[in-house]
Write an enzyme that holds these catalytic residues in place. Structure first.
Site, PDB file in Angstrom:
ATOM      1  N   ALA A 272      42.459  50.155  36.827  1.00 15.41           N
ATOM      2  CA  ALA A 272      42.317  49.021  36.145  1.00 15.41           C
ATOM      3  C   ALA A 272      42.098  47.889  37.046  1.00 15.41           C
ATOM      4  O   ALA A 272      41.417  48.419  38.253  1.00 15.41           O
ATOM      5  CB  ALA A 272      44.167  48.481  36.742  1.00 15.41           C
ATOM      6  N   GLU A 274      42.921  44.140  38.349  1.00 13.04           N
ATOM      7  CA  GLU A 274      43.977  42.985  38.504  1.00 13.04           C
ATOM      8  C   GLU A 274      43.524  41.063  38.108  1.00 13.04           C
ATOM      9  O   GLU A 274      44.030  40.297  38.791  1.00 13.04           O
ATOM     10  CB  GLU A 274      44.684  42.361  39.984  1.00 13.04           C
ATOM     11  CG  GLU A 274      43.251  42.057  40.929  1.00 13.04           C
ATOM     12  CD  GLU A 274      42.515  43.324  41.951  1.00 13.04           C
ATOM     13  OE1 GLU A 274      42.455  42.986  42.695  1.00 13.04           O
ATOM     14  OE2 GLU A 274      42.117  44.440  41.239  1.00 13.04           O
ATOM     15  N   ASN A 275      42.304  41.244  37.101  1.00 11.31           N
ATOM     16  CA  ASN A 275      42.112  39.921  36.768  1.00 11.31           C
ATOM     17  C   ASN A 275      43.731  39.007  36.548  1.00 11.31           C
ATOM     18  O   ASN A 275      44.593  39.645  35.626  1.00 11.31           O
ATOM     19  CB  ASN A 275      41.440  39.687  35.442  1.00 11.31           C
ATOM     20  CG  ASN A 275      40.087  40.275  35.422  1.00 11.31           C
ATOM     21  OD1 ASN A 275      39.998  41.122  36.582  1.00 11.31           O
ATOM     22  ND2 ASN A 275      40.436  41.449  34.513  1.00 11.31           N
ATOM     23  N   GLU A 306      49.043  46.798  39.559  1.00 10.51           N
ATOM     24  CA  GLU A 306      47.698  45.097  38.795  1.00 10.51           C
ATOM     25  C   GLU A 306      48.946  44.978  39.137  1.00 10.51           C
ATOM     26  O   GLU A 306      48.589  43.234  39.837  1.00 10.51           O
ATOM     27  CB  GLU A 306      47.476  45.895  37.971  1.00 10.51           C
ATOM     28  CG  GLU A 306      46.450  46.706  37.825  1.00 10.51           C
ATOM     29  CD  GLU A 306      45.203  47.037  38.763  1.00 10.51           C
ATOM     30  OE1 GLU A 306      44.979  45.910  39.513  1.00 10.51           O
ATOM     31  OE2 GLU A 306      44.720  48.140  39.450  1.00 10.51           O
ATOM     32  N   HIS A 309      49.143  42.532  42.529  1.00 12.47           N
ATOM     33  CA  HIS A 309      48.247  41.783  42.531  1.00 12.47           C
ATOM     34  C   HIS A 309      48.293  40.584  42.253  1.00 12.47           C
ATOM     35  O   HIS A 309      47.230  39.706  43.187  1.00 12.47           O
ATOM     36  CB  HIS A 309      46.853  42.378  42.054  1.00 12.47           C
ATOM     37  CG  HIS A 309      46.158  43.303  42.451  1.00 12.47           C
ATOM     38  ND1 HIS A 309      46.205  43.364  44.030  1.00 12.47           N
ATOM     39  CD2 HIS A 309      45.509  44.651  42.490  1.00 12.47           C
ATOM     40  CE1 HIS A 309      44.983  44.476  45.037  1.00 12.47           C
ATOM     41  NE2 HIS A 309      44.844  45.218  43.906  1.00 12.47           N
TER      42      HIS A 309
END
Length: 853
Positions: A272, A274-275, A306, A309
């Site tokens: 994955a 972490e946008n 995520e 983050h």
């Protein structure tokens, strides 16, 4: 391309010159299947009269305009950097360009769904790939506000970091498609690598969560249309709410963004990303059928990782990539802590010991191991440091740090860290300062020993007892290797286990202490009755390899299955695996230990890891003359275990999958065929589509099925998953012609997407006889320099690691590797590192085989 790399010194100099304020990025996704329009307007301050550069990986650049003046085309020299001469104090830069879609899982990735021919896009920017979508000062400490305007087909969903606005217009173009435009609101100041665009006919499920500050935060879960029937959105929402509750309380800071979307995307290279507010997740976590409990737990850990983050990494971001380890290790530690304390996955620390720590120990014993706090001089260094040190060892050491300073003191320091540094960039010292204040401990020497040196220590008990079984002396002896000689401090527990009246090994004593130096006396246990099994690092707080004393080892071999709790059993499993890998015990003894005890293991992730290590042991560590017989024995045992397992259980499922993987003789292949055809069945075991592919591939490797059978199966499952499974099976056909065809598609033509290439590589190396791989060893060494030079890192790494002739486990392979490495130049560091690790695997296997003889 020369400009693809960026040095730390270049980044430091650019950060001293520039203060970036705002990006306005306009993207036109209506220009066909190869390129898209990308216009960037960036406003920034600079030291007047200075010169710098902006990063932009483009197909073509139409114009570069700085402060109203169009610059000469020569400023675009290498397709990667654009020179910016004679900057003013206040600057506006406009770059009009076209950029290429990617099929490598980097930049703006384009995927066509074979089910309905729909196009799906998503971005993956970590580490240096936002420059593949728009012009940007690509480094984490040049934070800015980002505003995206996107033109795309009107029926698409378009998602970014800010909430999705209502689209405007529905203009029909020459291709007959109506296009609309989405104008997103500007973000807060964030780093470019966590910006995102996900666009296509994704379908979504929506919910919400109430943040600690009273805000209602919208939640979304998205997937491709053809996968929506399998999407368990409510499970994802439940985990997300549990994560919100836990992190907001622990961090003392409300969720920092306006919404939180999670998007399952195709052909993703990682688990994955972490946008900020728009997390992308591996599509394999949308389960099409039955999966193991280990996979379900891994998805939960990924979701929580995520989410962590959003605070640590997105709200507060590292200044440079040397603190990448802290970014990832913190999220990894917190995800397991959140799972244990606020979700149904209460056994996550057992999984951590089995999965994460075994990865860390393996990575830390390679010749390329490095300190957690690595010296990251440029982007090439970053790209090869996404490894077991960055993630797993770092998280293990953070757990040790929490034990060292105290859990509440640790979180108190973290809360103050967020309070002081929100929306800013930091370094490791900023966090350590807060932890020193909150705990009262001097962490300078601790940090030097744990973060600035490499290698894993080994802890061995030396125990003396009298005739009555009373302990008269108990020392913990700590050792290190000659290459990595550092002796470190540990906070750990010593556990004692004895059999109860029901034959279960239960804890009868536990002492927690600081271990430092080469010898530490456990004075608290002197004068006490010796337990039947003594376990160092009980509870798994410390990061160290652990050995059992001879008496404990004897009990462990006889009663491994009888531990009442899974975590101490997992630690004994780990000790046995270390001894087999290190050539201290014969590999076949380790195989016997697994087969005798695996049915009694209660944790799905531990079962998964032990079966994975069983396959590794059979492939590489069992002596060559015993390998075929031992593999047949293991396959037969797994089939017996599957038949004896509880109907429909996780154990039954895992045993069948691994039986199919190992099946090689005619009897076992007959059984696999009967399972696939439905003439053989196990109560509770449904042969769903993904399992059908595994059974079919087993029969392909065994020479029972071929291309026609693969094609027929593909008509049943002409999906992205099915096409990847077919690519694997096709590359696994055990003929010289099939292997040559697979090699050509992977190495020579190089036209496969990242996902198809990964499948083909996996299939190519599935062989019933390693002689099929012998003709390709020389071709491998002749090809890989060109592969690394001409392909992106993601694709090159798949080939360099995946096609290395490791199964040709001979001294000749080691010698060929040595000769190749000796010819590499200093600027080929990533390739050197991959090859050193490849070589080490074969050298280790040779040592283990010698022990097994």
């Amino acid at each position: 391309m020369p400009g693809m790399n960026l040095t730390r010194e270049e980044a430091r100099e650019r950060a001293e010159l520039l203060n970036v304020e705002q990006y306005n990025v306009t993207l036109d996704l209506s220009r066909g299947d190869r390129v898209f329009g990308s216009t960037t307007v960036v406003r920034f301050k600079a030291v007047a009269g200075s010169s710098s550069f902006i990063d932009a990986v483009t197909d073509s650049v139409a114009s570069v305009t700085l402060n109203g003046r169009e610059l000469d085309p020569s400023v675009v020299s290498d397709g990667v950097r654009i020179a910016l001469p004679d900057l003013a104090a206040e600057n506006e830069l406009t770059i009009v360009a076209e950029a290429p879609y990617m099929n490598t899982g980097e930049g703006l990735h384009r995927f066509v769904d074979p089910v309905d021919s729909e196009v799906y896009l998503y971005t993956q920017f970590e580490v240096p790939d936002s420059r593949r979508m728009f012009a940007v000062f690509e480094q984490p400490d040049l934070k800015a506000s980002f505003q995206f305007t996107v033109t795309a087909p009107s029926y698409w969903n378009v998602i970014s970091n800010s909430p999705t606005p209502e689209p405007v217009g529905a203009e029909a173009r020459a291709d007959g498609v109506a296009y609309s435009t989405w104008e997103f609101a500007p973000t807060r100041r964030i780093s470019s690598y966590i910006t995102a665009l996900i666009a296509g006919p994704y379908e979504g499920v929506h919910s919400e969560v109430t943040s600690a500050d009273g805000r209602t935060v919208p939640l979304g879960v998205f997937a491709r249309k053809s996968l929506m029937q399998y999407l368990d959105a409510e499970n994802i929402f439940t985990l997300t709410r549990q994560g919100f509750e836990f992190y907001e309380k622990q961090f003392g800071t409300p969720y920092p963004f306006e919404k939180y979307d999670q998007l399952f995307v195709p052909e993703f290279n990682a688990g994955a990303m972490e946008n900020a507010g728009a997390v992308t997740i591996l599509e394999g976590y949308v389960f099409r059928g039955k999966v193991t409990g280990a996979q379900v737990e891994r998805r939960a850990i990924t979701v929580l990782h995520e989410l962590a983050h959003m605070w640590f990494g997105d709200l507060v971001t590292m200044r440079w990539w040397n603190d990448l380890w802290l970014n990832e290790s913190f999220a990894e530690y917190m995800s397991h802590l959140a799972a244990v304390e606020n979700t149904e996955f209460e056994g996550a620390w057992t999984t951590f010991a089995s999965v994460e720590k075994s990865w860390a120990y393996r990575q830390d014993q390679l010749p390329t191991t490095h300190p957690i706090f690595a010296d990251i001089n440029d982007l090439q260094d970053v790209e090869v440091n996404f490894d077991g040190i960055t993630y797993a060892k770092g998280a293990s050491v953070l757990r040790q740090l929490v034990a060292w300073v105290g859990p509440e003191e640790f979180m108190s320091g973290v809360r103050e860290y967020f309070r002081k540094h929100s929306w800013k960039n930091t370094e490791l010292s900023d966090l350590m300062t807060e932890l020193e204040i909150s705990s009262g401990r001097d962490l300078d020497s601790w940090g030097k020993l744990w973060l600035e040196t490499a290698g894993v220590n080994t802890l061995t008990p030396e125990i003396t007892v009298d005739a009555d079984g009373t302990i008269t002396a108990f020392d913990i002896v700590q050792s290190a290797t000659a290459d990595q000689p550092t002796i470190r401090p540990h906070r750990l527990a010593v556990g004692g286990y004895s059999l109860d009246a029901k034959g279960k090994l239960r804890s009868v004593s536990r002492v927690e202490l600081d271990v430092d130096g080469e010898r530490t006396s456990v004075t608290e246990l002197i004068g006490t009755k010796r337990a039947e099994l003594i376990l160092l690092n009980d509870g798994d707080l410390a990061y160290a390899k652990v050995r059992l004393d001879p008496e404990s080892l004897t009990v462990a071999k006889a009663h491994l299955k009888d531990f009442a709790d899974p975590l101490p059993r997992t630690l004994v499993w780990a000790s046995a695996w270390d001894a087999a890998r290190d050539g201290e015990t014969p590999a076949r003894e380790y195989v016997d230990l697994i087969l005798a005890n695996i049915a009694h293991e209660s944790d799905s992730s531990v079962v998964m890891v032990q079966l994975r290590q069983l396959v590794t042991t059979l492939t590489f560590y069992v002596a060559a003359e015993h390998r075929a017989a031992t593999k047949e024995k293991a396959a037969g045992a797994l089939w017996d275990l599957a038949r004896a397992a509880k109907a429909g259980s996780d154990h039954q499922f895992q045993f069948v999958k691994n039986f199919a993987l190992l099946a090689s003789n005619s009897t076992h292949l007959d059984t696999v065929a009967a399972l696939l055809e439905g003439t053989e069945s196990l109560e509770g075991l449904d042969i769903e589509q993904d399992l059908r592919w595994e059974l079919l591939t087993s029969l392909v490797v065994g020479g029972r099925l071929g291309e026609a059978d693969i094609a027929e199966e593909l008509t049943r499952d002409n999906t992205a998953s099915g096409q990847n499974a077919a690519a694997l099976a096709t590359a696994a056909i055990p003929t010289a012609e099939a292997k040559a065809k697979a090699w050509n598609s992977i190495v020579v033509t190089g036209e496969l997407s990242n996902a198809f290439q990964a499948s083909a590589v996996s299939g190519f190396t599935r062989v019933p006889d390693v002689a099929l791989l012998e003709p390709f060893a020389g071709k491998y060494f002749a090809s890989i320099e060109g592969i690394v030079k001409n392909r992106t890192l993601a694709l090159a790494q798949q080939i360099v690691v995946g096609l290395y002739p490791a199964q040709l486990t001979t001294q000749e392979t080691v010698d060929a590797s040595d000769a190749f490495i000796a010819g590499l130049s200093a600027d080929q560091a990533p390739l050197r590192r991959m090859m050193l690790e490849n070589r080490d695997g074969v050298a280790r296997a040779l040592r283990a085989r010698a022990a097994d003889v």
